[in-house]
Scaffold this motif. Sequence first.
Motif, mmCIF file in Angstrom:
data_model
loop_
_atom_site.group_PDB
_atom_site.id
_atom_site.type_symbol
_atom_site.label_atom_id
_atom_site.label_comp_id
_atom_site.label_asym_id
_atom_site.label_seq_id
_atom_site.Cartn_x
_atom_site.Cartn_y
_atom_site.Cartn_z
ATOM 1 N N UNK A 1 0.190 14.849 -8.999
ATOM 2 C CA UNK A 1 0.897 14.544 -7.985
ATOM 3 C C UNK A 1 -0.152 14.586 -6.696
ATOM 4 N N UNK B 1 0.939 -1.323 0.082
ATOM 5 C CA UNK B 1 0.042 -0.015 0.184
ATOM 6 C C UNK B 1 0.797 1.109 0.016
ATOM 7 N N UNK B 2 0.273 2.255 -0.606
ATOM 8 C CA UNK B 2 1.148 3.481 -0.522
ATOM 9 C C UNK B 2 0.289 4.386 0.253
ATOM 10 N N UNK B 3 0.978 4.969 1.339
ATOM 11 C CA UNK B 3 0.304 5.853 2.290
ATOM 12 C C UNK B 3 -0.254 7.027 1.289
ATOM 13 N N UNK C 1 6.804 10.367 5.505
ATOM 14 C CA UNK C 1 6.131 11.085 4.417
ATOM 15 C C UNK C 1 7.345 11.753 3.819
ATOM 16 N N UNK D 1 8.618 6.206 4.160
ATOM 17 C CA UNK D 1 7.245 6.160 3.933
ATOM 18 C C UNK D 1 6.454 6.526 5.124
ATOM 19 N N UNK E 1 4.495 22.683 -0.569
ATOM 20 C CA UNK E 1 5.652 21.644 -0.358
ATOM 21 C C UNK E 1 5.652 20.677 -1.514
ATOM 22 N N UNK E 2 4.848 20.370 -2.086
ATOM 23 C CA UNK E 2 5.011 19.638 -3.420
ATOM 24 C C UNK E 2 5.410 20.385 -4.420
ATOM 25 N N UNK F 1 7.469 14.165 -3.624
ATOM 26 C CA UNK F 1 5.851 14.304 -3.887
ATOM 27 C C UNK F 1 5.168 13.057 -4.818
ATOM 28 N N UNK G 1 -1.103 18.932 7.043
ATOM 29 C CA UNK G 1 0.385 19.298 6.920
ATOM 30 C C UNK G 1 0.769 19.957 8.217
ATOM 31 N N UNK H 1 5.463 6.934 -6.003
ATOM 32 C CA UNK H 1 5.697 5.742 -6.902
ATOM 33 C C UNK H 1 6.726 5.944 -7.834
ATOM 34 N N UNK I 1 -2.973 8.595 -6.476
ATOM 35 C CA UNK I 1 -2.349 7.023 -6.625
ATOM 36 C C UNK I 1 -2.710 6.607 -8.044
ATOM 37 N N UNK J 1 -1.107 11.022 1.275
ATOM 38 C CA UNK J 1 -0.486 12.049 1.950
ATOM 39 C C UNK J 1 -1.142 12.539 3.392
ATOM 40 N N UNK J 2 -0.429 12.741 4.392
ATOM 41 C CA UNK J 2 -1.121 12.982 5.477
ATOM 42 C C UNK J 2 -2.055 14.083 5.405
ATOM 43 N N UNK K 1 9.460 19.296 -5.603
ATOM 44 C CA UNK K 1 9.349 18.294 -6.842
ATOM 45 C C UNK K 1 9.596 18.923 -8.205
#
Lengths: 316, 224
Positions: A285, A2-4, B27, B24, A73-74, B31, A10, B34, A288, A6-7, A78
Amino acid sequence: MLIKKPADIKSSEITPRELYLNRRQFMLSTSAAALAFTGVNFANPPAQAQSAGKLANVKKSNFSTSEKLNSLKEITNYNNFYELGTDKEDPAANAKYLTTRPWTVAVEGEVKKAKTYDIEELTKLAPLEERIYRLRCVEAWSMVIPWVGFPLSALVKLAEPTGNAKFIQFVTLHDPKRLPGQKIPTMEWPYVEGLRMDEAMHPLTILSVGLYGEVLPAQNGAPIRLVVPWKYGFKSIKSIVKVRFVDKQPAASWNMMQPQEYGFYSNVNPEVDHPRWTQATERRIGELRRRKTLMFNGYGEQVASLYSGMDLKKFY
Amino acid sequence: MLICLKPLAFIICLIPVAQLAYGYYSDNLTANPIEYITRFTGSWSLIILLASLAVTPLRRLTGWNELIKLRRMIGLFAFFYAALHFSTYMVLDLDFDFAAIAKDIWKRPYITVGFSALVLMIPLAVTSTAGMIRRLGKRWQQVHYLVYPIAMLGVLHFYWLVKADIRRPVQYGSVLALLLGIRLAFRLTPIVKTWRAKGSTPLLPSSAAPRGRKEVGAGTERSA
């Protein structure tokens, strides 16, 4: 596996942004005071001071999308900005090298009013607008970003292009001290990009000087960058120092390097794959699952007419 | 010595997994987690594969023969990370869209070579047990020569996928070239010596240099 996700909350959102920044300011001033106390001269302003700064009188725009925004933040951690490193997290880490004052932008070439603008003057050239645009990277990921800027057309009109001006070429700063990625010959430096005159004049095309209502962070192409939302991200050249009006299709960095992979136009087009990967889908971004990529990144209604009669498989 | 060597190598090979798990939970996988996990597991698969190829040259250069007992485990870890790498792509990235995966493998050369490398690793993993080594006898060695094309395909996969910054794939390629070069030197040295000893140009080098001769502990090791 599983991919968490994003919280939900923040840390920067729990604390109101002003308080959060004040806290930083507090920490900086106390450390400055501590240094002053020990007799160390704290002449250089801290790196953060440069990027912190709210932009005043920013208007909303009808061109903005109402989609969910990506977080600051993203958007600021990134990045593809090879001049500050080729890994996605590199530009944020190396942002400190890119000082953006003083900064000038030379407008030249086929124009009646060639002029070198100071960045402060440019920022006041036209009313600032918030433009919430989708950004689609050629690498098949996308974000929704609240840019602050003004239409490129405002600058073009001031420059008064001559009848020979058919294209505009943009040039990024070439200074390996401030853009250390330029010490590595990943690409030919400086980075250059170009637009056809009608693309440049299109109301969606902006010069951005800010993000989330504040001065543009270095890793996002400070102090001034192009944003052309219906084209792949690399067309939106960062940290511009030259705007050159020319009569022929100008050189563009990725196009020069790999012409069969990156066309001059590089309009977002789900039907024309990158030779090495599909462009039919993308990952927003923060999400999933992949989503379908839209023609012209969803801006077809506004821009499709620019390309009527053109074979977009040929002019990709 | 080996008593602590093997668990130590095992733990070292698990550090990247721990790093991922930590990233993970904190966090911190960028961003685009995957993409990050895909790249991360792919890189580690290649690095560990190169490490497995370094065992034999290291052993021969240092004379530290116990190293050979680590090789199987290191090789299996390379397969483990390659499998994680492909699973990330299949499950997280493409969500079991087998049509898209098949199209990718068919149409995109970098995926074709990467997938080939993974598929070629399967027989090596399957035949890594003591029982299989015994059963296959001399053929085991031949099967495991596959590791050379696998490593080349892996490096090519990486090289073909980067957009502009080819430094890392070139580094991996250079290490691979070095490791293969050392093997070639090991192979050629006895031949050259034999030629010199005979004092004439060799017409039939194969008769002069029987392979795999008089190696230390030749009963338990396989030099791939």
